[in-house]
Design a protein around this motif. Structure first.
Motif, PDB file in Angstrom:
ATOM      1  N   LYS A   1      -6.262   7.609  -8.382  1.00 30.59           N
ATOM      2  CA  LYS A   1      -6.568   6.530  -7.463  1.00 30.59           C
ATOM      3  C   LYS A   1      -5.810   5.263  -7.853  1.00 30.59           C
ATOM      4  O   LYS A   1      -5.405   5.093  -8.999  1.00 30.59           O
ATOM      5  CB  LYS A   1      -8.073   6.226  -7.474  1.00 30.59           C
ATOM      6  CG  LYS A   1      -8.944   7.340  -6.911  1.00 30.59           C
ATOM      7  CD  LYS A   1     -10.409   6.918  -6.956  1.00 30.59           C
ATOM      8  CE  LYS A   1     -11.303   8.013  -6.379  1.00 30.59           C
ATOM      9  NZ  LYS A   1     -12.731   7.620  -6.418  1.00 30.59           N
ATOM     10  N   VAL A   2      -5.641   4.385  -6.854  1.00 31.26           N
ATOM     11  CA  VAL A   2      -5.148   3.029  -7.117  1.00 31.26           C
ATOM     12  C   VAL A   2      -6.296   2.079  -6.807  1.00 31.26           C
ATOM     13  O   VAL A   2      -6.851   2.100  -5.706  1.00 31.26           O
ATOM     14  CB  VAL A   2      -3.929   2.688  -6.244  1.00 31.26           C
ATOM     15  CG1 VAL A   2      -3.532   1.231  -6.441  1.00 31.26           C
ATOM     16  CG2 VAL A   2      -2.760   3.598  -6.585  1.00 31.26           C
TER      17      VAL A   2
ATOM     18  N   ILE B   1      -8.159   3.238  -3.545  1.00 25.62           N
ATOM     19  CA  ILE B   1      -7.196   3.877  -2.666  1.00 25.62           C
ATOM     20  C   ILE B   1      -6.940   5.288  -3.183  1.00 25.62           C
ATOM     21  O   ILE B   1      -6.312   5.463  -4.231  1.00 25.62           O
ATOM     22  CB  ILE B   1      -5.886   3.077  -2.613  1.00 25.62           C
ATOM     23  CG1 ILE B   1      -6.163   1.613  -2.264  1.00 25.62           C
ATOM     24  CG2 ILE B   1      -4.911   3.703  -1.619  1.00 25.62           C
ATOM     25  CD1 ILE B   1      -4.987   0.690  -2.511  1.00 25.62           C
ATOM     26  N   PRO B   2      -7.422   6.322  -2.489  1.00 23.39           N
ATOM     27  CA  PRO B   2      -7.199   7.693  -2.961  1.00 23.39           C
ATOM     28  C   PRO B   2      -5.762   8.124  -2.689  1.00 23.39           C
ATOM     29  O   PRO B   2      -5.110   7.634  -1.766  1.00 23.39           O
ATOM     30  CB  PRO B   2      -8.197   8.508  -2.126  1.00 23.39           C
ATOM     31  CG  PRO B   2      -8.343   7.720  -0.857  1.00 23.39           C
ATOM     32  CD  PRO B   2      -8.217   6.264  -1.245  1.00 23.39           C
ATOM     33  N   THR B   3      -5.267   9.045  -3.502  1.00 25.66           N
ATOM     34  CA  THR B   3      -3.920   9.575  -3.299  1.00 25.66           C
ATOM     35  C   THR B   3      -3.982  11.094  -3.243  1.00 25.66           C
ATOM     36  O   THR B   3      -4.979  11.708  -3.638  1.00 25.66           O
ATOM     37  CB  THR B   3      -2.961   9.146  -4.420  1.00 25.66           C
ATOM     38  OG1 THR B   3      -3.395   9.734  -5.654  1.00 25.66           O
ATOM     39  CG2 THR B   3      -2.918   7.643  -4.560  1.00 25.66           C
ATOM     40  N   ILE B   4      -2.896  11.693  -2.768  1.00 25.61           N
ATOM     41  CA  ILE B   4      -2.843  13.152  -2.651  1.00 25.61           C
ATOM     42  C   ILE B   4      -2.018  13.729  -3.792  1.00 25.61           C
ATOM     43  O   ILE B   4      -1.546  13.011  -4.660  1.00 25.61           O
ATOM     44  CB  ILE B   4      -2.228  13.571  -1.303  1.00 25.61           C
ATOM     45  CG1 ILE B   4      -0.783  13.052  -1.200  1.00 25.61           C
ATOM     46  CG2 ILE B   4      -3.059  13.063  -0.151  1.00 25.61           C
ATOM     47  CD1 ILE B   4      -0.063  13.529   0.043  1.00 25.61           C
TER      48      ILE B   4
ATOM     49  N   VAL C   1      -4.058  -1.162  -9.799  1.00 24.59           N
ATOM     50  CA  VAL C   1      -4.049  -0.364 -11.031  1.00 24.59           C
ATOM     51  C   VAL C   1      -3.964   1.116 -10.677  1.00 24.59           C
ATOM     52  O   VAL C   1      -4.807   1.644  -9.940  1.00 24.59           O
ATOM     53  CB  VAL C   1      -5.320  -0.611 -11.861  1.00 24.59           C
ATOM     54  CG1 VAL C   1      -5.244   0.166 -13.182  1.00 24.59           C
ATOM     55  CG2 VAL C   1      -5.524  -2.093 -12.119  1.00 24.59           C
ATOM     56  N   ALA C   2      -2.933   1.805 -11.184  1.00 24.87           N
ATOM     57  CA  ALA C   2      -2.810   3.255 -11.002  1.00 24.87           C
ATOM     58  C   ALA C   2      -3.552   3.954 -12.130  1.00 24.87           C
ATOM     59  O   ALA C   2      -3.286   3.713 -13.306  1.00 24.87           O
ATOM     60  CB  ALA C   2      -1.339   3.661 -10.993  1.00 24.87           C
ATOM     61  N   GLU C   3      -4.504   4.823 -11.772  1.00 23.99           N
ATOM     62  CA  GLU C   3      -5.295   5.537 -12.761  1.00 23.99           C
ATOM     63  C   GLU C   3      -4.730   6.944 -12.975  1.00 23.99           C
ATOM     64  O   GLU C   3      -4.612   7.722 -12.024  1.00 23.99           O
ATOM     65  CB  GLU C   3      -6.756   5.627 -12.327  1.00 23.99           C
ATOM     66  CG  GLU C   3      -7.463   4.285 -12.329  1.00 23.99           C
ATOM     67  CD  GLU C   3      -8.938   4.420 -12.018  1.00 23.99           C
ATOM     68  OE1 GLU C   3      -9.727   3.659 -12.577  1.00 23.99           O
ATOM     69  OE2 GLU C   3      -9.301   5.322 -11.219  1.00 23.99           O
ATOM     70  N   TRP C   4      -4.436   7.263 -14.214  1.00 22.63           N
ATOM     71  CA  TRP C   4      -3.828   8.543 -14.554  1.00 22.63           C
ATOM     72  C   TRP C   4      -4.778   9.708 -14.274  1.00 22.63           C
ATOM     73  O   TRP C   4      -4.376  10.734 -13.719  1.00 22.63           O
ATOM     74  CB  TRP C   4      -3.431   8.530 -16.026  1.00 22.63           C
ATOM     75  CG  TRP C   4      -3.066   9.865 -16.590  1.00 22.63           C
ATOM     76  CD1 TRP C   4      -3.799  10.638 -17.429  1.00 22.63           C
ATOM     77  CD2 TRP C   4      -1.861  10.607 -16.336  1.00 22.63           C
ATOM     78  NE1 TRP C   4      -3.138  11.801 -17.736  1.00 22.63           N
ATOM     79  CE2 TRP C   4      -1.939  11.807 -17.074  1.00 22.63           C
ATOM     80  CE3 TRP C   4      -0.728  10.366 -15.567  1.00 22.63           C
ATOM     81  CZ2 TRP C   4      -0.931  12.766 -17.054  1.00 22.63           C
ATOM     82  CZ3 TRP C   4       0.274  11.320 -15.555  1.00 22.63           C
ATOM     83  CH2 TRP C   4       0.168  12.498 -16.287  1.00 22.63           C
ATOM     84  N   VAL C   5      -6.038   9.574 -14.603  1.00 24.72           N
ATOM     85  CA  VAL C   5      -6.976  10.691 -14.506  1.00 24.72           C
ATOM     86  C   VAL C   5      -7.431  10.920 -13.071  1.00 24.72           C
ATOM     87  O   VAL C   5      -7.422  12.054 -12.577  1.00 24.72           O
ATOM     88  CB  VAL C   5      -8.203  10.450 -15.409  1.00 24.72           C
ATOM     89  CG1 VAL C   5      -9.297  11.459 -15.117  1.00 24.72           C
ATOM     90  CG2 VAL C   5      -7.792  10.555 -16.871  1.00 24.72           C
ATOM     91  N   THR C   6      -7.827   9.849 -12.358  1.00 23.33           N
ATOM     92  CA  THR C   6      -8.441  10.021 -11.039  1.00 23.33           C
ATOM     93  C   THR C   6      -7.421  10.153  -9.917  1.00 23.33           C
ATOM     94  O   THR C   6      -7.746  10.643  -8.835  1.00 23.33           O
ATOM     95  CB  THR C   6      -9.342   8.819 -10.714  1.00 23.33           C
ATOM     96  OG1 THR C   6      -8.526   7.636 -10.585  1.00 23.33           O
ATOM     97  CG2 THR C   6     -10.376   8.608 -11.806  1.00 23.33           C
TER      98      THR C   6
END
Length: 429
Positions: free
Chosen positions: A421-422, A199-202, A414-419
Motif C-alpha cells: 500500500k501507499v 492507496i492499495p496497489t496490485i 509512504v510505500a509499504e514493502w509488506v502491505t
C-alpha cells in the motif's frame, strides 16, 4: 472528542515520552557520564606526565632549583584540585539526573500498565526538564614547557606551566521530539500526524519506491519489471514495462512530467515519455541505484561500482556528467536534495537519531526538512538540514516503510514493502 479518544491520545503521549527517555535521552546522559570518566582518566594521566617531565628536567639542573620545583608542583596540585572539584560536581549532577530519569521511566511504565483511567487522565509530562543534554567541559590541560639548561638564567629557563582551562561547552545535539517547539516559523507540524488515505496497489504486493506525478497521480515500482501509475483511489491509470525486463531500482519524475527509472542490472537510466522508453544514459563499470530529479532540471544518480566496493553520486545536466562525489566505501551515505536542488549528503547517519538506524527511503519537503523511512522500526524520522531531529512519526500504523515522496502540499506518501500500500499522511498543520 470522547473519553476513549482522549485516553488513547494521552497514552500515545506517555508511550512517546517513554520511548524518548529510553532510546534517546537516557543514552545521552550515559554518554555524558562516560565523558566525565574519560576526562578524569586524562586528567590523571596528564598530571603524572607533568610530574615526570619536571623530574626529568630536574635531573639536568643543579640542586639550587629544588625549591623552585616544589613551588611548581604546588601549582599542579592546586590545578588538579580545581579540576577534580569541577569534574566531581558535573558527575554528581549527571548521576542525580540519571536517577530521576530512571524513576520517571518506571512511573511511565506503570502508567501504561494501569487500568485506572483517572490516573492516566491526570498525567502531566515531566520530560521537558530532561531534554537539555548536560553541558560538557572543554578542558585545556596544562603542559610543561621546558627550556634548555642555562646556569646564568636558571629560574627563567627551567620552564613554565600553562594554566588549567575549564570551560562549559553546550552540546549541540539536544534531543528534541515535539515538532511544534522546533518547526520552521509559519509551518508548525501536527503533534499527531493524520492518515489521509490508504492507496492499495496490485501485483505481488511488495513496493519499494513512489514518486508524485501530480497531487492525484503517483508512480510506483515493486518487485517486478512493471512501473504503474495510480490515482488516489488505487486505480491503475497506466503501466509500463522496463525495456530490459529487469526490475527497476529507483524512479524520479522530471519537471516536464516524464518518468525516469534506474536499471541496475542493465547499467542504464531510462526515460519514459508517453508510450516510448528511451535509454538516456548507459554507464560503464557502474550500476545506478537511486535517482533524484532536482527543481533546476538536473539529475542526481547514486551508483555502485561493479564490485560493489565503491559508491558515488553523479550530477547530470542534459545527460552530461557535471559533478561527481566519491563516497567512502566504509561509510553509509545518505543523499538528499533540498528545494534549490543543492546536493547534501552525510556519512554514518545523523547526529541526533539512533546509530542503529538504517534509512531506506528519503525525501525533502518545502521547508527543507528531510524525511527518512526507518524500515526496521516502522516509523518516519523528520530532521532539519543540520541533522537535528524534529519529529518521530510512529503513528498511522506504518508497516515496513520504504519509498517516500511529498506532494505539492507537503503531504507525505509512504510505500509499504509488506502491505503493498501507499499511505498518504498529513503532518503539517
Amino acid at each position: 472528542m470522547d473519553i476513549c479518544e482522549t485516553l488513547e491520545n494521552i497514552k500515545e503521549t506517555i508511550a512517546q515520552d517513554l520511548n524518548e527517555l529510553e532510546k534517546f535521552i537516557f543514552p545521552k546522559y550515559q554518554k555524558s557520564e562516560d565523558i566525565i570518566k574519560s576526562q578524569k582518566a586524562d586528567q590523571c594521566k596528564n598530571s603524572k606526565k607533568l610530574t615526570a617531565d619536571m623530574k626529568n628536567q630536574k635531573e639536568a639542573l643543579l640542586k639550587e632549583i629544588d625549591a623552585f620545583i616544589q613551588s611548581k608542583q604546588i601549582e599542579i596540585d592546586v590545578m588538579d584540585s580545581k579540576h577534580q572539584i569541577a569534574l566531581d560536581k558535573q558527575e554528581d549532577a549527571i548521576n542525580h539526573t540519571l536517577t530521576e530519569i530512571k524513576q520517571v521511566i518506571q512511573d511511565l511504565k506503570s502508567l501504561l500498565d494501569t487500568s485506572d483511567d483517572s490516573i492516566v487522565l491526570n498525567y502531566k509530562s515531566r520530560i521537558e526538564k530532561f531534554r537539555k543534554v548536560p553541558s560538557k567541559f572543554r578542558v585545556t590541560l596544562p603542559k610543561f614547557l621546558p627550556y634548555q639548561t642555562n646556569r646564568d638564567q636558571l629560574l627563567q629557563q627551567f620552564g613554565s606551566l600553562t594554566a588549567l582551562s575549564i570551560e562549559t561547552e553546550e552540546q549541540g545535539d539536544s534531543v528534541l521530539f515535539l515538532a511544534d517547539s522546533v518547526s520552521p516559523p509559519g509551518r508548525p507540524m501536527l503533534d499527531f500526524p493524520r492518515l489521509i488515505t490508504d492507496i492499495p496497489t496490485i501485483g505481488n504486493g511488495s513496493i519499494t519506491h513512489v514518486s508524485c506525478l501530480t497531487d492525484e497521480e503517483i508512480w510506483i515500482i515493486g518487485n517486478d519489471e512493471i512501473l504503474n501509475l495510480y490515482n488516489m483511489q488505487g486505480d491503475v491509470l497506466r503501466s509500463v514495462q522496463t525495456k530490459s525486463g529487469n526490475r527497476p531500482e529507483g524512479i524520479a519524475v522530471t519537471r516536464s512530467g516524464d518518468l525516469l527509472y534506474a536499471d541496475y542490472d542493465d547499467r542504464s537510466i531510462n526515460l519514459v515519455s508517453g508510450t516510448q522508453v528511451e535509454s538516456l544514459i548507459t554507464l560503464q563499470g557502474w550500476k545506478p541505484r537511486g535517482l533524484c530529479s532536482t527543481s533546476s532540471g538536473d539529475l542526481l544518480v547514486i551508483m555502485d561500482s561493479e564490485d560493489v566496493k565503491q559508491t558515488k553520486v553523479v550530477r547530470y545536466t542534459d545527460s552530461k556528467e557535471k559533478q561527481t562525489i566519491d563516497l567512502d566505501d566504509k561509510a553509509r551515505a545518505v543523499v538528499v536534495v533540498n528545494a534549490a536542488g543543492k546536493l547534501r549528503f552525510r556519512y554514518t547517519g545523523f547526529p541526533s537519531i539512533p546509530q542503529k538506524f538504517y534509512p531506506f527511503g528519503i525525501t525533502t519537503d518545502s521547508q527543507a526538512n528531510i524525511l527518512i523511512a526507518d524500515f526496521d522500526d516502522n516509523c518516519i524520522h523528520i530532521i532539519d538540514q543540520n541533522g537535528k531531529l524534529l519529529h518521530y512519526m510512529y503513528r498511522c500504523r506504518l508497516q515496513v516503510p520504504w519509498g517516500l515522496c511529498v506532494d505539492s502540499k507537503d503531504n507525505l506518501l509512504v510505500a509499504e514493502w509488506v502491505t503493498g500500500k501507499v499511505k498518504k499522511i498529513k503532518y503539517y498543520k
